[in-house]
Scaffold this motif. Structure first.
Motif, PDB file in Angstrom:
ATOM      1  N   LYS B 127      22.325  36.995   8.552  1.00 18.71           N
ATOM      2  CA  LYS B 127      22.439  38.235   7.784  1.00 18.71           C
ATOM      3  C   LYS B 127      21.897  39.436   8.551  1.00 18.71           C
ATOM      4  O   LYS B 127      22.382  40.559   8.385  1.00 18.71           O
ATOM      5  CB  LYS B 127      21.721  38.102   6.435  1.00 18.71           C
ATOM      6  CG  LYS B 127      22.208  36.957   5.570  1.00 18.71           C
ATOM      7  CD  LYS B 127      23.667  37.093   5.161  1.00 18.71           C
ATOM      8  CE  LYS B 127      24.067  35.990   4.195  1.00 18.71           C
ATOM      9  NZ  LYS B 127      25.489  35.990   3.869  1.00 18.71           N
ATOM     10  N   SER B 128      20.876  39.201   9.368  1.00 12.85           N
ATOM     11  CA  SER B 128      20.352  40.342  10.124  1.00 12.85           C
ATOM     12  C   SER B 128      21.326  40.761  11.230  1.00 12.85           C
ATOM     13  O   SER B 128      21.437  41.934  11.558  1.00 12.85           O
ATOM     14  CB  SER B 128      18.954  40.043  10.683  1.00 12.85           C
ATOM     15  OG  SER B 128      18.955  38.880  11.449  1.00 12.85           O
ATOM     16  N   GLU B 129      22.059  39.767  11.764  1.00 16.86           N
ATOM     17  CA  GLU B 129      23.083  40.107  12.767  1.00 16.86           C
ATOM     18  C   GLU B 129      24.222  40.926  12.137  1.00 16.86           C
ATOM     19  O   GLU B 129      24.710  41.879  12.716  1.00 16.86           O
ATOM     20  CB  GLU B 129      23.655  38.832  13.397  1.00 16.86           C
ATOM     21  CG  GLU B 129      22.775  38.308  14.528  1.00 16.86           C
ATOM     22  CD  GLU B 129      23.161  36.908  14.979  1.00 16.86           C
ATOM     23  OE1 GLU B 129      24.250  36.416  14.611  1.00 16.86           O
ATOM     24  OE2 GLU B 129      22.343  36.302  15.704  1.00 16.86           O
ATOM     25  N   LEU B 130      24.557  40.536  10.923  1.00 15.94           N
ATOM     26  CA  LEU B 130      25.608  41.230  10.176  1.00 15.94           C
ATOM     27  C   LEU B 130      25.299  42.717  10.038  1.00 15.94           C
ATOM     28  O   LEU B 130      26.181  43.567  10.078  1.00 15.94           O
ATOM     29  CB  LEU B 130      25.711  40.580   8.789  1.00 15.94           C
ATOM     30  CG  LEU B 130      26.729  41.120   7.795  1.00 15.94           C
ATOM     31  CD1 LEU B 130      28.130  40.704   8.216  1.00 15.94           C
ATOM     32  CD2 LEU B 130      26.434  40.586   6.393  1.00 15.94           C
ATOM     33  N   LEU B 131      24.017  43.028   9.885  1.00 15.06           N
ATOM     34  CA  LEU B 131      23.615  44.421   9.667  1.00 15.06           C
ATOM     35  C   LEU B 131      22.975  45.032  10.912  1.00 15.06           C
ATOM     36  O   LEU B 131      22.357  46.086  10.839  1.00 15.06           O
ATOM     37  CB  LEU B 131      22.653  44.496   8.482  1.00 15.06           C
ATOM     38  CG  LEU B 131      23.360  44.234   7.146  1.00 15.06           C
ATOM     39  CD1 LEU B 131      22.390  43.764   6.107  1.00 15.06           C
ATOM     40  CD2 LEU B 131      24.104  45.475   6.692  1.00 15.06           C
ATOM     41  N   MET B 159      20.225  42.436  -0.074  1.00 16.22           N
ATOM     42  CA  MET B 159      21.422  42.120  -0.862  1.00 16.22           C
ATOM     43  C   MET B 159      22.186  40.958  -0.207  1.00 16.22           C
ATOM     44  O   MET B 159      22.592  40.002  -0.870  1.00 16.22           O
ATOM     45  CB  MET B 159      22.302  43.367  -0.951  1.00 16.22           C
ATOM     46  CG  MET B 159      23.667  43.141  -1.564  1.00 16.22           C
ATOM     47  SD  MET B 159      24.650  44.663  -1.438  1.00 16.22           S
ATOM     48  CE  MET B 159      26.289  43.967  -1.602  1.00 16.22           C
ATOM     49  N   ALA B 160      22.338  41.033   1.102  1.00 13.08           N
ATOM     50  CA  ALA B 160      23.052  39.980   1.826  1.00 13.08           C
ATOM     51  C   ALA B 160      22.356  38.631   1.660  1.00 13.08           C
ATOM     52  O   ALA B 160      22.996  37.597   1.497  1.00 13.08           O
ATOM     53  CB  ALA B 160      23.152  40.348   3.309  1.00 13.08           C
ATOM     54  N   MET B 161      21.026  38.656   1.679  1.00 13.28           N
ATOM     55  CA  MET B 161      20.266  37.420   1.542  1.00 13.28           C
ATOM     56  C   MET B 161      20.358  36.852   0.126  1.00 13.28           C
ATOM     57  O   MET B 161      20.432  35.651  -0.058  1.00 13.28           O
ATOM     58  CB  MET B 161      18.786  37.677   1.880  1.00 13.28           C
ATOM     59  CG  MET B 161      18.501  37.970   3.352  1.00 13.28           C
ATOM     60  SD  MET B 161      18.814  36.557   4.433  1.00 13.28           S
ATOM     61  CE  MET B 161      17.536  35.416   3.916  1.00 13.28           C
ATOM     62  N   VAL B 184      26.004  50.082   7.391  1.00 14.94           N
ATOM     63  CA  VAL B 184      25.695  49.678   6.020  1.00 14.94           C
ATOM     64  C   VAL B 184      26.982  49.375   5.249  1.00 14.94           C
ATOM     65  O   VAL B 184      27.112  48.340   4.587  1.00 14.94           O
ATOM     66  CB  VAL B 184      24.858  50.784   5.315  1.00 14.94           C
ATOM     67  CG1 VAL B 184      24.844  50.585   3.811  1.00 14.94           C
ATOM     68  CG2 VAL B 184      23.424  50.781   5.853  1.00 14.94           C
ATOM     69  N   ALA B 185      27.968  50.282   5.379  1.00  9.14           N
ATOM     70  CA  ALA B 185      29.231  50.101   4.653  1.00  9.14           C
ATOM     71  C   ALA B 185      29.957  48.852   5.134  1.00  9.14           C
ATOM     72  O   ALA B 185      30.497  48.072   4.336  1.00  9.14           O
ATOM     73  CB  ALA B 185      30.109  51.329   4.851  1.00  9.14           C
ATOM     74  N   ASN B 186      29.925  48.653   6.423  1.00  6.00           N
ATOM     75  CA  ASN B 186      30.545  47.486   7.023  1.00  6.00           C
ATOM     76  C   ASN B 186      29.923  46.202   6.464  1.00  6.00           C
ATOM     77  O   ASN B 186      30.619  45.238   6.136  1.00  6.00           O
ATOM     78  CB  ASN B 186      30.342  47.586   8.540  1.00  6.00           C
ATOM     79  CG  ASN B 186      31.212  46.595   9.280  1.00  6.00           C
ATOM     80  OD1 ASN B 186      32.220  46.142   8.730  1.00  6.00           O
ATOM     81  ND2 ASN B 186      30.813  46.249  10.494  1.00  6.00           N
ATOM     82  N   GLY B 187      28.569  46.232   6.347  1.00 11.99           N
ATOM     83  CA  GLY B 187      27.859  45.086   5.778  1.00 11.99           C
ATOM     84  C   GLY B 187      28.295  44.823   4.351  1.00 11.99           C
ATOM     85  O   GLY B 187      28.592  43.686   3.976  1.00 11.99           O
TER      86      GLY B 187
END
Lengths: 427, 250
Positions: B127-131, B159-161, B184-187
């Motif tokens: 999730k941290s890579e995603l953001l 939120m992702a977590m 952020v939007a991409n995430g």
């Protein structure tokens, strides 16, 4: 009183003791009529018939008391059981530095030149509890760090009381000297192992010469019937830095008289405290910083969390002498009251005679921030845990200046335990 | 998923929401726009269960259940997530420890075991890579000394977590520069699925260029005065809110 039979009248500090006894007899125990003792009563303690000298020696196995030591790291240890030195639990040294016993420092001639210069020189001659200690103390820690030296590891000073006496009065006396450019870290702890009454009236004198660095950590997490009066006097010379962290989580009544005297320029004095109390516990922090020379700094930051019927006092006195220009004195005391019956009395006392100084002070008394609580709850953390987590964060803030990671971790755990934070995170 | 019916709510006798009706289904993205003081943040706080606000009339239902007596933490356990406009600083508690605590509390509430440490670490890494979040960031105290952008990114990381069913993003775009906004939007877009729903609360159309809404609602003076498709956001950008204010009066 029949203490004379237990006192060595040939002793080199006998005269000091006699004089101190006279002063104590003149003043007696402090009463609530005195401004400095307005919120702390010693009445209940004076009714107890304390033994002044323990009747017999008691032993403890290391495994019984291991948890009270900072066992994660190696340290020098000066350990006392019911006021008597335990060589079995201690690890002293004379390897380049002296980390040993007050009793031997006071009796052996080789220490005499140091004793003559430092012993009872900064401790008050008329504050009654200090004089009581001067009159009757026989034992404590003696630490002498010569110029440019630093011990290989921190020093732990631990006093255990076994409860073998129904009620015990302990009067430890510590003398700590860091010569020019020397460095030292000390952790002090008083631990009662039963619920018997113990009153400790401790006096510590710390001398930091030019450029010396001393970090002192007081862990006050004692049993329910243990009371402590801690009188600490610190003399600082030019460019020295001394910090005292006081962690008050336990005990019945605790009074900390912490006195800094800045006898040099570019001195840095740090006083930090975390107090977390419940039940009917009482802690009184009386700090004094006397800015005697110009260009010095002092930093005070005390955080308190009071629950149930706990009572707390913070009285921070800052004196800036007329010649002490360019002083920078900072004082902060923040408190959380988490029960309707808990009380805190907080009072800054500033006496400033110089005109070019920066002095800031602030005290707050409040409850937990509702917005912060909602934030944590909205992440799924139940209200009770969320409250505990916020208190933990409030107190934890003071720990940034703790320089021994294992001490920091230990204190974090004690804070979490005291607050009932059981959130499973690795502290 | 979320059904709000004739919702009236306020704080200390002051009515802020004056009859809101809104239905959000799984798979949908709704944008709620409106001028300052129109009640946007109040609406998000009421959905998340902030006790300070009192619901005087109407209801908020999540999957058919009335949330009136449900605490904020229980709402979180049921899948509601609010990304705060002003996240709170918690010194002494790292981002990692905080999120671990939050996840395990939710699992506990659902009768599940704590998440094993290795699984937790893997999830955090993903999730941290995603953001695009630096690992060092995760060991810092929660929100303490974070820039505006870091705080918002951290909200979306949480939120992702937590993988909520209903995510409400309250002014997530405020204080973000264009690059941070895009990350952020991409995430958020990557977290979107047919099973969850997102409510984006914003003052400006800017964020909606990246998180494209299915529906846009305009909130004014505690009421939804206009609803439409994504083109409504563009119209607002062009004309401002004044024409709607006038329309609402009529």
């Amino acid at each position: 009183m029949a203490f004379e039979s237990n006192v060595d009248i040939e002793h080199p500090v006998h005269d000091l003791r006699t004089e101190a006894m006279k002063n104590f007899e003149l003043k007696g125990f402090p009463s609530k009529k005195e401004e400095a003792w307005k919120y702390t009563s010693l009445n209940s303690l004076q009714k107890i018939d304390f033994s002044i000298f323990p009747k017999e020696e008691n032993a403890l196995e290391y495994k019984e008391v291991k948890k009270y030591f900072l066992h994660e790291i190696d340290s020098y240890k000066i350990v006392f059981i019911d006021g008597i030195y335990s060589s079995y639990l201690s690890e002293t040294t004379h390897d380049g530095v002296d980390i040993c016993l007050m009793s031997s420092a006071l009796t052996k001639p080789m220490y005499r030149p140091v004793i003559d210069v430092y012993f009872n020189k900064i401790a008050s001659k008329d504050e009654s509890l200090t004089t009581l200690n001067t009159a009757f103390s026989r034992e404590g820690a003696y630490i002498y760090i010569p110029k440019n030296k630093m011990p290989k590891k921190p020093v732990e000073i631990i006093h255990f009381s076994t409860g073998n006496e129904a009620s015990l009065l302990l009067q430890p006396r510590n003398l700590i000297i860091a010569e020019e450019n020397a460095e030292l870290q000390v952790i002090e702890r008083h631990q009662s192992l039963t619920s018997n009454e113990v009153l400790t009236n401790s006096v510590t004198e710390i001398f930091a010469a030019d450029n010396a660095i001393v970090d002192y950590y007081k862990i006050q997490n004692d049993a329910e019937n243990a009371s402590l009066i801690d009188n600490t006097y610190i003399d600082q010379k030019s460019k020295s830095a001394v910090s005292v962290h006081t962690f008050s989580f336990g005990g019945k009544l605790t009074r900390n008289n912490l006195n800094f005297y800045q006898n040099g320029q570019h001195v840095d004095s740090t006083m930090k405290g975390v107090t977390i109390l419940g039940n009917k516990q009482h802690v009184d922090h009386h700090t004094l910083v006397h800015h005697i020379e110009p260009n010095c700094e002092s930093h005070q930051d005390y955080k308190g969390i009071y629950g149930e019927n706990a009572t707390g006092v913070f009285n921070g006195k800052i004196i800036v002498d007329k010649i002490a220009q360019k002083t920078n004195a900072f004082q902060q005391n923040n408190n959380l009251l988490v029960s309707d019956k808990a009380t805190i009395n907080t009072k800054p006392q500033l006496e400033i005679f110089a005109d070019d100084v920066k002095c800031s002070h602030g005290c707050t008394i409040g409850q937990l921030d509702e917005d912060a609580l909602f934030y944590l709850q909205s992440r799924g953390i139940p209200k009770k845990e969320a409250r505990a987590l916020l208190m933990y964060a409030f107190a934890n803030n003071v720990l940034a200046s703790v320089r021994i990671p294992e001490v920091k971790a230990r204190i974090n755990k004690l804070i979490a335990k005291k607050l009932g934070v059981n959130l499973g995170f690795d502290l | 998923m979320l059904k709000i019916t004739d919702l009236h709510a306020g704080i200390e006798d002051k009515e802020i929401l004056k009859g809101i009706n809104l239905e959000v289904n799984a798979g949908e993205v709704h944008a709620i726009m409106g001028p300052n003081g129109s009640g946007k943040s109040t609406l998000s706080a009421v959905i998340a269960g902030k006790e300070e606000f009192e619901v005087t009339k109407g209801s908020v239902e999540l999957n058919g259940e009335d949330l009136d007596e449900v605490s904020p933490e229980e709402r979180a356990h049921k899948g509601v997530f609010l990304s705060f406009q002003y996240p709170v600083e918690i010194p002494g508690v790292s981002v990692t420890n905080f999120i671990k605590t939050a996840i395990n509390e939710s699992r506990k509430a659902r009768g599940l075991e704590e998440m094993p440490a290795n699984k937790m670490l893997k999830l955090i890494r993903e999730k941290s890579e995603l953001l695009d979040i630096d690992r060092r960031f995760l060991s810092r105290s929660l929100n303490e000394g974070f820039s505006g952008g870091e705080k918002k990114r951290n909200e979306i990381f949480q939120m992702a977590m937590l993988e909520p069913k209903l995510a409400i993003l309250d002014e997530t775009d405020s204080g973000l520069d264009i690059d941070a906004l895009r990350i952020v939007a991409n995430g958020v877009n990557k977290l979107k699925s047919k099973d969850n729903a997102v409510i984006v609360i914003t003052h400006y159309q800017r964020l909606l260029e990246y998180i494209v809404p299915d529906f846009v609602h305009v909130l004014h003076n505690g009421k939804i005065v206009k609803s439409g498709g994504k083109e409504l956001a563009l119209e607002l950008e062009e004309k401002g809110y004044d024409w709607l204010k006038n329309e609402a009066v009529v």
